[in-house]
Structure formats: structure tokens, C-alpha cells
Motif scaffolding. Structure first.
Motif, short mmCIF file in Angstrom:
data_model
loop_
_atom_site.label_atom_id
_atom_site.label_comp_id
_atom_site.label_asym_id
_atom_site.label_seq_id
_atom_site.Cartn_x
_atom_site.Cartn_y
_atom_site.Cartn_z
N TYR A 241 -41.03 14.70 8.76
CA TYR A 241 -40.45 14.18 10.00
C TYR A 241 -40.39 15.25 11.08
O TYR A 241 -40.42 16.45 10.82
N ALA A 242 -40.28 14.77 12.31
CA ALA A 242 -40.08 15.63 13.48
C ALA A 242 -39.27 14.84 14.48
O ALA A 242 -39.35 13.61 14.56
N GLY A 243 -38.47 15.56 15.28
CA GLY A 243 -37.64 14.87 16.25
C GLY A 243 -37.20 15.78 17.37
O GLY A 243 -37.36 17.01 17.30
N ALA A 244 -36.65 15.17 18.42
CA ALA A 244 -36.16 15.92 19.56
C ALA A 244 -35.01 15.18 20.21
O ALA A 244 -34.96 13.94 20.20
N ALA A 245 -34.07 15.93 20.77
CA ALA A 245 -32.98 15.38 21.57
C ALA A 245 -32.97 16.12 22.90
O ALA A 245 -32.92 17.36 22.92
N VAL A 246 -33.03 15.36 24.02
CA VAL A 246 -33.21 15.94 25.34
C VAL A 246 -32.15 15.39 26.28
O VAL A 246 -31.98 14.16 26.37
N PRO A 247 -31.43 16.24 27.04
CA PRO A 247 -30.51 15.72 28.06
C PRO A 247 -31.29 15.00 29.15
O PRO A 247 -32.33 15.49 29.61
N LEU A 248 -30.77 13.83 29.58
CA LEU A 248 -31.48 13.05 30.59
C LEU A 248 -30.49 12.19 31.37
O LEU A 248 -29.79 11.36 30.79
N ALA A 249 -30.42 12.41 32.67
CA ALA A 249 -29.64 11.57 33.59
C ALA A 249 -28.21 11.36 33.12
O ALA A 249 -27.69 10.24 33.13
N GLY A 250 -27.57 12.44 32.70
CA GLY A 250 -26.19 12.36 32.27
C GLY A 250 -25.99 11.87 30.86
O GLY A 250 -24.86 11.72 30.40
N GLY A 251 -27.06 11.61 30.13
CA GLY A 251 -26.98 11.15 28.75
C GLY A 251 -27.90 11.96 27.86
O GLY A 251 -28.28 13.08 28.19
N SER A 252 -28.27 11.38 26.73
CA SER A 252 -29.12 12.06 25.76
C SER A 252 -30.21 11.12 25.29
O SER A 252 -29.93 10.01 24.81
N LEU A 253 -31.45 11.57 25.41
CA LEU A 253 -32.61 10.84 24.91
C LEU A 253 -33.04 11.46 23.59
O LEU A 253 -33.22 12.68 23.51
N GLN A 254 -33.17 10.63 22.56
CA GLN A 254 -33.52 11.11 21.23
C GLN A 254 -34.75 10.38 20.71
O GLN A 254 -34.88 9.16 20.89
N ALA A 255 -35.66 11.12 20.09
CA ALA A 255 -36.88 10.53 19.54
C ALA A 255 -37.15 11.15 18.17
O ALA A 255 -36.86 12.32 17.94
N GLY A 256 -37.71 10.34 17.26
CA GLY A 256 -38.03 10.83 15.93
C GLY A 256 -39.28 10.16 15.39
O GLY A 256 -39.61 9.02 15.75
N TYR A 257 -39.98 10.88 14.52
CA TYR A 257 -41.19 10.36 13.88
C TYR A 257 -41.12 10.70 12.39
O TYR A 257 -40.73 11.81 12.00
#
Length: 409
Positions: free
Chosen positions: A332-348
């Protein structure tokens, strides 16, 4: 078992007495948590899509500490607002499962004593050990999993910790009640005398070791609906190393699982984990490999984690909530990125059997969470999971979507 029943019978009385305890202690505080969720599920091989509108209301009271003693009590109520889905209790097998049955239950009812870094907790309580891979509350589901028992947390030295819990009963996410549609793999309550032991050592500023031994005496439950009762009774021993240096974080873990007395099956399987993370300009990146080993013999003898917060691991589509008999390897791989006052998270995730060759499939997960402006304590969440099978004889294509609003006071 008798203690678990006693806790269940006396919890309503305890809940009524907490405000009195709080008044004596002073500085008491209420607990209010409201969570609305819409969940959509589509699964190949099941006739209809599932749509679920549910509301979870949590009310409680926490006392301030007096001479080290404090108390907490809270009740959860899950209401069905609409939709058609299999909540594991209503018998709607023509729809994918969304394990949020309606009902009201005492979620926690406990007394706690704390002195410095040492504490003892008695009663029905939330237990989240480490990263919750083996023991957790499954708080993602509307009905949280909590535990009836006693927990001791000690810090003998500045570099060492000890954590022991004796569990007499488990209130699962499938509660609060059983029904004719429930079965031995998803009971509302599990009884037995289980023991959870962990010891931690800070070996260096950038490295911590945690050894653990979990003896799960789980009565009246099985690894699958057709499996014999007691087939989840196990003893698991393992070691986890983790730490960080600069922007890097790392973890490695190994565990072995064997059967416990009373289990009609012989178990002998392994767990392996290697993970590396990196922080970059507010974003968090990670990649890893996790293996839950398969087992020998007829039936499913694979490495199981029946008390885990499973939704956090092996993809949000929950395709592998029970480890398949051949085991499962997850790259697996993933990322969490701050975006527009929130958090965008993606995983594979890329899933393969630990034994026997072939492949299960792949999954992509995405979510965005953000506080709602203008209302303190209110947050929103949009989340989706898309699993595509590489071997349709063993797993099925699955899509899930969630929309959620949560208010916490």
C-alpha cells in the motif's frame, strides 16, 4: 461471564448516578456527539445497491477527578432515517452489508483512578491499543465496540510502560441485539475471559519497542457463519518497533498466532509489517507492506484480528474484514495533504494471497474532511472506496461512498 452480565444489568443505574458523583467532584462536563451518515454500497453478485441514512446520538457525562477518582457514563442511540440495506440484523441479504443496526446501548460506564502516569479503569470502557490493529473500538461504525472489564496502565520508569486488561465481555458493532438474521460470526455480544498484555520500552530517542501477548477466549463466536464455535479463540505474541527521525517515520512488526484451549482448530500463522513515512510541507506520505498469513487444514485457519478497528487497514471497502483462508498480503501507499482548510487523503492497495499464488485485486480510497465554518464542533466528510477484483472467484468488485456530518460538544 457473570461479571459481564452484571455490568450490563447495572449500567443504567450507574448512568443515573453519574451526575451525583459529578456534583460531588466538581467541574463536571456533559458529552454530546451527533453523527449523521449516508452510506452507499454496490457489490458485484448482490442484486441491489444499498443506501443507508443513519444518525448516531451519543449522550453522557464525565466527572472531574477527586482524590484521583473519576467516573464516566455515556449512551449511544443509532436511528435508521431511511434507505434499503442489510444492517446484519434485518435479513435483507439482497443488499450489501452496512453494519449499522438501529438500537440504544450503554456505550461506556466506568470508574477510573489515576495517580501520575498510572491508572486503573473498571467497567465498560473504550480500549484502543497502539494503532488498533489488534484491539480497538471500531469507532467508524455508528455503534462503537466497547469492553467490559478492568484495565491497568503503569509507567514503572520514564522509559517503560505496562498495559494489562482483563476482558469479560465485548459489545460489538453488530449490537445492541441479536436477531434471527444474525449468526455466530457477528454476535451483538461476546463473552469469555480474555487477557491483553503490552510492555513498551523507549530504546532510543528515535526508537520504541512494544511487546504484546493477547489471549482471546471468545465464546459463542466463530470465524465464519459455518465454522465451529470457538474458532476465533487464539493467543497472539508479537513485537513492534517504531520511531522517527527528522521528517521520516518507520515501523516494523512481527507476530505469531496459535490456538487457545477450547478452539477445535489448530492455528499457526504469522503477521508481518514494514512501513515508511515522510512529512513534506504539511503533507504526510507513507508506503508499506502488511501480511496476514494463511493457515493449514480445512476451514479458515488464517491470521485473524477479530477485535481490531478493521476499517483503518486493508482498504475502506472492507473486503477483507475477515482474513481469507489463503491469507492476504497488502502492498500500500498513501498521502494526506492539507487543502482549503481541511485534509485530503488518498490511498492505494494491491492485494495478493499470502499462500497459493494469484491475486485478489486493487483498491483506491479517497476522502476529504473539513470543519464547517460558523459552527464550532461541526465537521463534514466525503469519502469513497473503489475495489476491483483480480480473481472474481474469490473477491467481488465493491464500491462504497459516504457523506457525513458530525457535531461534538
Amino acid at each position: 461471564m457473570q461479571i459481564a452480565r452484571l455490568i450490563r444489568r447495572t449500567s443504567p443505574l450507574f448512568l443515573a448516578l453519574v451526575p451525583t458523583l459529578a456534583a460531588a467532584a466538581g467541574d463536571a462536563g456533559p458529552i454530546l456527539d451527533l453523527r449523521y451518515r449516508y452510506e452507499h454500497a454496490q457489490q458485484r453478485g448482490i442484486a441491489h445497491d444499498a443506501h443507508a441514512h443513519t444518525l448516531r446520538a451519543r449522550l453522557g457525562y464525565r466527572t472531574a477527578a477527586r482524590h484521583g477518582w473519576s467516573a464516566l457514563a455515556e449512551a449511544d442511540g443509532v436511528a435508521r432515517l431511511g434507505g434499503r440495506y442489510n444492517d446484519t440484523r434485518n435479513g435483507r441479504s439482497g443488499y450489501p452489508a452496512i453494519a449499522d443496526p438501529a438500537g440504544t446501548e450503554i456505550n461506556q460506564a466506568l470508574v477510573r483512578y489515576a495517580a501520575g502516569d498510572n491508572a486503573a479503569t473498571f467497567g465498560r470502557q473504550r480500549i484502543n491499543l497502539g494503532n488498533q490493529r489488534f484491539v480497538g473500538g471500531s469507532a467508524w461504525r455508528q455503534n462503537e465496540q466497547t469492553y467490559d472489564g478492568v484495565r491497568l496502565q503503569l509507567a514503572p520508569t520514564p522509559r517503560t510502560t505496562l498495559d494489562y486488561a482483563w476482558i469479560a465481555g465485548i459489545n460489538t458493532v453488530f449490537g445492541p441485539e441479536d436477531s434471527p438474521a444474525s449468526h455466530r460470526a457477528n454476535p451483538a455480544d461476546i463473552e469469555g475471559h480474555s487477557h491483553l498484555l503490552r510492555a513498551g520500552w523507549r530504546l532510543a530517542p528515535a526508537l520504541t519497542a512494544t511487546a504484546y501477548h493477547y489471549r482471546l477466549d471468545l465464546e459463542g463466536v466463530a470465524v465464519a457463519a459455518a465454522a465451529p464455535l470457538g474458532s476465533l479463540a487464539s493467543r497472539t505474541t508479537g513485537l513492534r518497533l517504531e520511531g522517527g527521525h527528522g521528517d521520516w517515520s518507520y515501523a516494523a512488526e512481527y507476530a505469531r498466532q496459535r490456538e487457545l484451549d477450547g478452539n477445535p482448530w489448530r492455528l499457526d500463522s504469522r503477521y508481518l509489517l514494514a512501513e515508511l513515512g515522510y512529512a513534506l510541507r504539511g503533507a504526510t506520505l507513507k508506503a508499506g507492506y502488511e501480511s496476514l498469513g494463511g493457515g493449514d487444514g480445512p476451514g479458515n485457519h488464517a491470521f485473524q484480528t477479530p477485535l481490531a478497528t478493521k476499517h483503518v487497514f486493508q482498504g475502506w471497502a472492507d473486503v477483507f474484514a475477515t482474513t481469507p483462508a489463503q491469507g492476504v498480503d497488502d502492498a500500500y501507499a498513501g498521502a494526506a495533504v492539507p487543502l482549503a482548510g481541511g485534509s485530503l487523503q488518498a490511498g492505494y492497495h494491491d492485494f495478493t494471497p499470502q499462500r497459493g499464488g494469484g491475486r485478489y485485486g486493487r483498491e483506491i480510497d479517497l476522502s476529504y474532511a473539513r470543519p464547517i465554518p460558523g459552527v464550532r464542533g461541526l465537521g463534514g466528510l466525503l469519502k469513497l472506496a473503489r475495489y476491483r477484483s483480480g480473481d472474481r472467484a474469490r473477491t467481488a468488485d465493491t464500491d462504497r461512498l459516504w457523506l457525513q456530518l458530525q457535531y461534538a460538544y
